[in-house]
Design a protein around this motif. Structure first.
Motif, mmCIF file in Angstrom:
data_model
loop_
_atom_site.group_PDB
_atom_site.id
_atom_site.type_symbol
_atom_site.label_atom_id
_atom_site.label_comp_id
_atom_site.label_asym_id
_atom_site.label_seq_id
_atom_site.Cartn_x
_atom_site.Cartn_y
_atom_site.Cartn_z
ATOM 1 N N LEU A 18 2.072 -4.373 3.657
ATOM 2 C CA LEU A 18 3.381 -3.727 3.563
ATOM 3 C C LEU A 18 3.172 -2.315 3.035
ATOM 4 O O LEU A 18 2.703 -2.132 1.908
ATOM 5 C CB LEU A 18 4.317 -4.509 2.635
ATOM 6 N N TRP A 19 3.505 -1.351 3.868
ATOM 7 C CA TRP A 19 3.415 0.053 3.449
ATOM 8 C C TRP A 19 4.768 0.502 2.907
ATOM 9 O O TRP A 19 5.805 0.229 3.513
ATOM 10 C CB TRP A 19 3.031 0.943 4.625
ATOM 11 N N ILE A 20 4.753 1.196 1.754
ATOM 12 C CA ILE A 20 5.961 1.809 1.204
ATOM 13 C C ILE A 20 5.615 3.239 0.807
ATOM 14 O O ILE A 20 4.713 3.462 -0.013
ATOM 15 C CB ILE A 20 6.499 1.047 -0.023
ATOM 16 N N ASP A 21 6.309 4.214 1.381
ATOM 17 C CA ASP A 21 6.100 5.608 0.999
ATOM 18 C C ASP A 21 6.284 5.773 -0.501
ATOM 19 O O ASP A 21 7.128 5.096 -1.114
ATOM 20 C CB ASP A 21 7.095 6.520 1.725
ATOM 21 N N CYS A 22 5.556 6.734 -1.074
ATOM 22 C CA CYS A 22 5.618 6.898 -2.528
ATOM 23 C C CYS A 22 6.950 7.465 -3.002
ATOM 24 O O CYS A 22 7.246 7.412 -4.202
ATOM 25 C CB CYS A 22 4.461 7.753 -3.020
ATOM 26 N N ASP A 23 7.767 8.016 -2.089
ATOM 27 C CA ASP A 23 9.081 8.498 -2.511
ATOM 28 C C ASP A 23 10.150 7.422 -2.290
ATOM 29 O O ASP A 23 11.322 7.713 -2.088
ATOM 30 C CB ASP A 23 9.463 9.794 -1.805
ATOM 31 N N ALA A 24 9.717 6.172 -2.341
ATOM 32 C CA ALA A 24 10.618 5.025 -2.271
ATOM 33 C C ALA A 24 10.322 4.112 -3.452
ATOM 34 O O ALA A 24 9.266 4.220 -4.091
ATOM 35 C CB ALA A 24 10.439 4.274 -0.955
ATOM 36 N N TRP A 25 11.252 3.213 -3.756
ATOM 37 C CA TRP A 25 11.007 2.247 -4.831
ATOM 38 C C TRP A 25 11.787 0.965 -4.567
ATOM 39 O O TRP A 25 12.746 0.953 -3.802
ATOM 40 C CB TRP A 25 11.334 2.820 -6.206
ATOM 41 N N VAL B 181 0.840 -1.193 0.000
ATOM 42 C CA VAL B 181 0.000 0.000 0.000
ATOM 43 C C VAL B 181 0.876 1.244 0.000
ATOM 44 O O VAL B 181 1.920 1.287 0.654
ATOM 45 C CB VAL B 181 -0.936 0.037 1.231
ATOM 46 N N SER B 182 0.429 2.270 -0.736
ATOM 47 C CA SER B 182 1.092 3.571 -0.693
ATOM 48 C C SER B 182 0.038 4.660 -0.843
ATOM 49 O O SER B 182 -1.151 4.375 -1.008
ATOM 50 C CB SER B 182 2.164 3.687 -1.776
ATOM 51 N N LEU B 183 0.489 5.904 -0.788
ATOM 52 C CA LEU B 183 -0.409 7.063 -0.841
ATOM 53 C C LEU B 183 0.296 8.202 -1.537
ATOM 54 O O LEU B 183 1.518 8.364 -1.412
ATOM 55 C CB LEU B 183 -0.830 7.478 0.574
ATOM 56 N N ALA B 184 -0.479 9.023 -2.259
ATOM 57 C CA ALA B 184 0.099 10.219 -2.873
ATOM 58 C C ALA B 184 -0.990 11.224 -3.190
ATOM 59 O O ALA B 184 -2.181 10.897 -3.251
ATOM 60 C CB ALA B 184 0.873 9.866 -4.145
ATOM 61 N N PHE C 148 -8.592 -1.634 3.283
ATOM 62 C CA PHE C 148 -8.421 -2.794 2.389
ATOM 63 C C PHE C 148 -8.481 -4.068 3.238
ATOM 64 O O PHE C 148 -7.462 -4.648 3.605
ATOM 65 C CB PHE C 148 -7.078 -2.695 1.658
ATOM 66 N N PRO C 149 -9.698 -4.519 3.578
ATOM 67 C CA PRO C 149 -9.864 -5.590 4.578
ATOM 68 C C PRO C 149 -9.620 -7.003 4.062
ATOM 69 O O PRO C 149 -9.625 -7.941 4.863
ATOM 70 C CB PRO C 149 -11.326 -5.419 5.002
ATOM 71 N N ASN C 150 -9.378 -7.179 2.784
ATOM 72 C CA ASN C 150 -9.368 -8.527 2.215
ATOM 73 C C ASN C 150 -7.984 -9.164 2.143
ATOM 74 O O ASN C 150 -7.775 -10.100 1.377
ATOM 75 C CB ASN C 150 -9.980 -8.498 0.812
ATOM 76 N N TYR C 151 -7.055 -8.667 2.946
ATOM 77 C CA TYR C 151 -5.685 -9.176 2.881
ATOM 78 C C TYR C 151 -5.221 -9.613 4.261
ATOM 79 O O TYR C 151 -5.782 -9.213 5.278
ATOM 80 C CB TYR C 151 -4.752 -8.110 2.304
ATOM 81 N N GLU C 152 -4.191 -10.445 4.285
ATOM 82 C CA GLU C 152 -3.668 -10.973 5.546
ATOM 83 C C GLU C 152 -2.432 -10.222 6.031
ATOM 84 O O GLU C 152 -2.223 -10.058 7.225
ATOM 85 C CB GLU C 152 -3.345 -12.463 5.388
ATOM 86 N N CYS D 222 -2.390 -1.609 -3.574
ATOM 87 C CA CYS D 222 -3.529 -0.741 -3.279
ATOM 88 C C CYS D 222 -3.033 0.668 -2.977
ATOM 89 O O CYS D 222 -1.959 0.844 -2.398
ATOM 90 C CB CYS D 222 -4.339 -1.276 -2.094
ATOM 91 N N ILE D 223 -3.832 1.649 -3.360
ATOM 92 C CA ILE D 223 -3.420 3.047 -3.259
ATOM 93 C C ILE D 223 -4.443 3.850 -2.469
ATOM 94 O O ILE D 223 -5.650 3.731 -2.690
ATOM 95 C CB ILE D 223 -3.253 3.673 -4.659
ATOM 96 N N LEU D 224 -3.939 4.676 -1.558
ATOM 97 C CA LEU D 224 -4.770 5.660 -0.877
ATOM 98 C C LEU D 224 -4.625 6.996 -1.606
ATOM 99 O O LEU D 224 -3.513 7.488 -1.816
ATOM 100 C CB LEU D 224 -4.348 5.804 0.583
ATOM 101 N N ASP D 225 -5.760 7.548 -1.996
ATOM 102 C CA ASP D 225 -5.802 8.781 -2.771
ATOM 103 C C ASP D 225 -5.920 9.974 -1.829
ATOM 104 O O ASP D 225 -6.892 10.110 -1.105
ATOM 105 C CB ASP D 225 -7.004 8.718 -3.722
ATOM 106 N N ALA D 226 -4.895 10.836 -1.845
ATOM 107 C CA ALA D 226 -4.914 12.035 -1.007
ATOM 108 C C ALA D 226 -4.915 13.296 -1.860
ATOM 109 O O ALA D 226 -4.357 14.320 -1.472
ATOM 110 C CB ALA D 226 -3.714 12.040 -0.065
ATOM 111 N N GLY D 227 -5.528 13.211 -3.037
ATOM 112 C CA GLY D 227 -5.608 14.396 -3.901
ATOM 113 C C GLY D 227 -5.121 14.146 -5.307
ATOM 114 O O GLY D 227 -4.640 15.062 -5.981
ATOM 115 N N LEU D 228 -5.239 12.903 -5.788
ATOM 116 C CA LEU D 228 -4.883 12.583 -7.160
ATOM 117 C C LEU D 228 -5.928 13.130 -8.129
ATOM 118 O O LEU D 228 -7.108 13.249 -7.785
ATOM 119 C CB LEU D 228 -4.769 11.068 -7.344
#
Length: 303
Positions: free
Chosen positions: A98-105, A7-10, A91-95, A37-43
């Protein structure tokens, strides 16, 4: 059904970085079994259309803990400082998450495997911001040569957030934990501990950094069981530049045995004067190669 999710966000400004993160994940065949999966914070709508072709789900980030409007000041991306502590709600359907900031790869899939392994049995999988080559761990102002005024990141945020002097002292010289990359299972007690601490830190402290302080509290005060992963699993380049292996065409740690960087994180920016590599993709910096050459490189994915 995919059991693991990244999961990430931008917001709109950081969309190029988010897009590169997703491309880096999908560059590995192993990613076929992992949801994104992505969290939308103003896309923008156009940006989301691009992402829908690459990811499994996109949800709008919310203020899961109420925050005064004057603290927000229109910066919707600050939701990342709150919403990442509530990922199973979105996103409840996962076990495993893993969160990764969007300024990482992602540079090496082994790091992804380690994070998903690390969070088994309810543990937190995370990396401390310390390692070989780090020369300063905490800032201290010396008064009269002997008395120290502590300026460590944890202590500074703890005092401002009014979590109590005793707790602040516990955090003062504890190795800082960067929350930009972490893993937790869906049913881990770590979520509740983190959320509890986050409610406290948001009351008096700044929004930015509140979630990091809260997870440090969970680990060092609440004794949340934690699997500490090596530095190359969350390589913060602004703290210590990597080297580049010209033969293998990959980034590596600067000290022997020169392990391959797993996740490259551009937190705090990589600067050339007043230009930040995260914003300006043309920015390059001089780094050393394993072949003893000075080379001009971008630290962004694919550049």
């Amino acid at each position: 059904m995919k059991k693991n999710v990244i999961v990430s966000l931008a917001d709109a400004n950081y969309f190029p970085l988010l897009n590169e993160l997703i491309d880096s994940i999908k560059s590995f065949k192993e990613s076929e079994n992992t949801a994104i999966c992505i969290l939308d914070a103003g896309l923008t709508e156009n940006q989301k259309e691009i992402l829908y072709k690459k990811v499994d789900e996109i949800k709008s980030a919310e203020w899961d803990i109420e925050v005064p409007a004057f603290k927000v000041k229109g910066k919707e991306w600050l939701k990342s400082q709150v919403s990442r502590a509530f990922l199973p709600n979105y996103f409840p359907n996962y076990e495993k998450y893993l969160w990764i900031d969007c300024d990482a790869w992602v540079n090496d899939w082994n790091a992804i495997n380690l994070y998903f392994k690390a969070c088994e049995d309810g543990k937190l999988g995370i990396t401390q911001t310390m390692g070989p080559g780090y020369r300063v761990m905490s800032k201290v102002n010396w008064i009269f040569g002997k008395i120290a005024s502590i300026k460590s990141q944890n202590f500074k945020h703890a005092i401002k957030s009014k979590i109590g002097l005793a707790n602040a002292r516990k955090l003062a010289f504890a190795p800082h934990i960067n929350i930009g990359v972490f893993s937790l299972e869906k049913n881990s007690t770590g979520w509740k501990s983190w959320q509890k601490n986050l409610e406290q830190t948001l009351k008096s402290g700044n929004i930015f950094g509140s979630e990091g302080l809260a997870i440090n509290m969970s680990v060092y005060i609440d004794d949340l069981e934690t699997e500490f992963l090596p530095l190359n699993c969350n390589w913060i380049a602004s703290n210590l530049l990597p080297k580049f292996d010209e033969i293998e065409n990959t980034f590596v740690e600067p000290f022997l045995p020169n392990y391959k960087i797993g996740i490259m994180h551009l937190a705090a920016g990589i600067w050339d004067g007043d230009k930040d590599m995260r914003i300006d993709k043309d920015v390059k910096i001089e780094i050393l190669s394993l072949q003893n050459n000075s080379i001009s490189k971008s630290l962004r994915f694919g550049l």
